[in-house]
Write a protein that holds these residues in place. Structure first.
Motif, PDB file in Angstrom:
ATOM      1  N   LEU A  76       0.814  -1.209   0.000  1.00  0.00           N
ATOM      2  CA  LEU A  76       0.000   0.000   0.000  1.00  0.00           C
ATOM      3  C   LEU A  76       0.848   1.258   0.000  1.00  0.00           C
ATOM      4  O   LEU A  76       0.429   2.290  -0.531  1.00  0.00           O
ATOM      5  CB  LEU A  76      -0.948   0.001   1.208  1.00  0.00           C
ATOM      6  CG  LEU A  76      -2.126  -0.969   1.133  1.00  0.00           C
ATOM      7  CD1 LEU A  76      -1.712  -2.368   1.571  1.00  0.00           C
ATOM      8  CD2 LEU A  76      -3.266  -0.486   2.006  1.00  0.00           C
ATOM      9  N   SER A  77       2.009   1.201   0.639  1.00  0.00           N
ATOM     10  CA  SER A  77       2.934   2.329   0.597  1.00  0.00           C
ATOM     11  C   SER A  77       4.336   1.814   0.876  1.00  0.00           C
ATOM     12  O   SER A  77       4.529   0.774   1.498  1.00  0.00           O
ATOM     13  CB  SER A  77       2.546   3.402   1.624  1.00  0.00           C
ATOM     14  OG  SER A  77       2.668   2.910   2.947  1.00  0.00           O
ATOM     15  N   GLY A  78       5.324   2.587   0.419  1.00  0.00           N
ATOM     16  CA  GLY A  78       6.710   2.215   0.647  1.00  0.00           C
ATOM     17  C   GLY A  78       7.265   1.304  -0.431  1.00  0.00           C
ATOM     18  O   GLY A  78       6.611   1.012  -1.436  1.00  0.00           O
ATOM     19  N   LYS A  79       8.490   0.851  -0.196  1.00  0.00           N
ATOM     20  CA  LYS A  79       9.174  -0.049  -1.115  1.00  0.00           C
ATOM     21  C   LYS A  79       9.866  -1.150  -0.323  1.00  0.00           C
ATOM     22  O   LYS A  79      10.311  -0.928   0.802  1.00  0.00           O
ATOM     23  CB  LYS A  79      10.224   0.707  -1.949  1.00  0.00           C
ATOM     24  CG  LYS A  79       9.652   1.722  -2.915  1.00  0.00           C
ATOM     25  CD  LYS A  79      10.763   2.354  -3.739  1.00  0.00           C
ATOM     26  CE  LYS A  79      10.195   3.343  -4.744  1.00  0.00           C
ATOM     27  NZ  LYS A  79      11.277   3.957  -5.572  1.00  0.00           N
ATOM     28  N   GLY A  96       9.358  -4.615  -4.748  1.00  0.00           N
ATOM     29  CA  GLY A  96       7.969  -4.310  -4.458  1.00  0.00           C
ATOM     30  C   GLY A  96       7.786  -2.820  -4.277  1.00  0.00           C
ATOM     31  O   GLY A  96       8.312  -2.232  -3.332  1.00  0.00           O
ATOM     32  N   ASN A  97       7.049  -2.188  -5.187  1.00  0.00           N
ATOM     33  CA  ASN A  97       6.854  -0.742  -5.145  1.00  0.00           C
ATOM     34  C   ASN A  97       5.441  -0.393  -4.716  1.00  0.00           C
ATOM     35  O   ASN A  97       4.523  -1.217  -4.775  1.00  0.00           O
ATOM     36  CB  ASN A  97       7.145  -0.134  -6.526  1.00  0.00           C
ATOM     37  CG  ASN A  97       8.595  -0.300  -6.922  1.00  0.00           C
ATOM     38  OD1 ASN A  97       9.497  -0.075  -6.121  1.00  0.00           O
ATOM     39  ND2 ASN A  97       8.829  -0.728  -8.171  1.00  0.00           N
ATOM     40  N   GLY A 164       1.935  -7.049 -10.437  1.00  0.00           N
ATOM     41  CA  GLY A 164       1.187  -6.094 -11.239  1.00  0.00           C
ATOM     42  C   GLY A 164       0.673  -4.952 -10.387  1.00  0.00           C
ATOM     43  O   GLY A 164       0.943  -4.872  -9.190  1.00  0.00           O
ATOM     44  N   ILE A 165      -0.080  -4.068 -11.016  1.00  0.00           N
ATOM     45  CA  ILE A 165      -0.667  -2.924 -10.329  1.00  0.00           C
ATOM     46  C   ILE A 165      -1.944  -3.353  -9.619  1.00  0.00           C
ATOM     47  O   ILE A 165      -2.750  -4.103 -10.168  1.00  0.00           O
ATOM     48  CB  ILE A 165      -0.993  -1.803 -11.337  1.00  0.00           C
ATOM     49  CG1 ILE A 165       0.272  -1.376 -12.089  1.00  0.00           C
ATOM     50  CG2 ILE A 165      -1.615  -0.603 -10.622  1.00  0.00           C
ATOM     51  CD1 ILE A 165       1.342  -0.774 -11.234  1.00  0.00           C
TER      52      ILE A 165
END
Length: 340
Positions: A76-79, A96-97, A164-165
């Motif tokens: 959901l946020s971060g990398k 993981g983005n 994927g997105i």
């Protein structure tokens, strides 16, 4: 136990390899680094792990896996970056983005997951035993691509990863899960249902829908960036949306490529995405309780509150007026209901 390494090229690095345990009934937790991650055992072969933290220094989690579960990951946020060593010198690196989701299966492997200092990381993992997934699919494997079939079979020689997105369906289900307002056994059942719903959405996006596509067209990176720009324009203009022609013109794509590419990237048509955006925004406004139904209908772009009411009922199964009066329909219990 943690180990602080000041000579590894990242500055100060902290390592952890202890498990996280979370009891969904008592809602108590035993975690490994000061209340940053919780694990929910939802049943035999099914577990939920939620991480929500901003690490003060470069952070590394070591893992050593014998019989791996299928891992469904939602960032959901971060990398995060994982480096996995497996079988005869084999190595897989996974980045993981923010806004991505992943399915992976790496038995008989070891490695590390790394998190950057100062970057908020909010990540949801669902661990699913391959035997349980096979049972849930009732042995119907025709729609499963061959490269994933070995993972479902639990083969210790197989390796699998795809990413994927995150689609709007995934985003909404994750929000509802993380804001669960229930307690005790009701909470347990709700989280189990949402975990399986997320698995179903992810399998549909990555596997089943791809199987049905006869000749998928590869999108160029420049096209993907323009489609993301189109999504941002849709969000900014939710109240007064642009026509498809105008949206395509603003991002520099023709209508056909925008329509087809938008569905490929986000799993929805442009107007399907807009509809879900409006419905979720209206639901949040209802829960805030600061506006009445008519005001909310205008706020999300409906000039006719009757049409808004009909759309809301189709989406959530209840009229907004009843939802407004009876908060027992609410999915949201605040950000702290599952996480600290």
């Amino acid at each position: 136990m943690s180990i602080v390494d000041r000579n590894g090229g990242f500055g100060e690095t902290e390592y952890f390899d202890k498990p996280v345990i979370y009891d969904p009934i008592s809602e108590s937790s035993f975690d490994i680094s000061g209340k940053w991650s919780k694990r929910v055992e939802l049943g035999p072969g099914l577990a939920l792990i939620v991480t929500d933290v901003t690490f003060p220094r470069h952070f590394v989690v070591r893992f050593d896996i014998e019989r791996a579960p299928l891992l469904f990951c939602f960032i959901l946020s971060g990398k995060a970056r994982s480096t996995i060593n497996h079988g005869r010198g084999g190595k897989t690196s996974i980045d993981g983005n923010n806004g991505t989701s992943h399915i992976s299966f790496f038995p008989k492997s070891r490695g590390v997951s790394e998190f950057s200092a100062g970057t908020p990381a909010r990540i949801v993992h669902i661990q699913l035993d391959p035997i349980l997934l096979s049972t849930l699919l009732h042995g119907e494997f025709d729609d499963i691509p061959p490269d994933f079939y070995a993972a479902v079979e639990g083969s210790l020689k197989s390796r699998y990863h795809c990413s994927g997105i995150m689609t709007p369906n995934l985003q909404i289900a994750l929000y509802q899960m993380l804001n669960c307002s229930y307690h005790g056994l009701t909470r347990f059942l709700f989280l189990e249902g949402k975990a399986l719903e997320l698995v179903a959405f992810q399998l549909e996006q990555f596997l089943f829908s791809r199987k049905r596509e006869k000749s998928p067209q590869v999108l160029r990176q420049s096209d993907i960036e323009r489609i993301h720009e189109a999504r941002d324009i849709v969000i900014r203009n939710m109240k007064q949306p642009l026509s498809l022609m105008e949206l395509a013109r603003q991002v520099g794509l023709n209508e056909f490529k925008l329509k087809r590419g938008f569905r490929r990237v986000f799993g929805k048509t442009v107007f399907g995405y807009l509809h879900e955006l409006r419905m979720e925004r209206s639901r949040l406004l209802l829960e805030e309780g600061q506006m009445n139904v008519k005001e909310i209908s205008y706020a999300v772009g409906y000039m006719d509150s009757g049409r808004f009411s009909d759309a809301f009922k189709r989406q959530f199964g209840v009229r907004p007026s009843l939802y407004y009066k009876n908060k027992s329909f609410s999915y949201s219990g605040g950000r702290g209901s599952l996480l600290p």
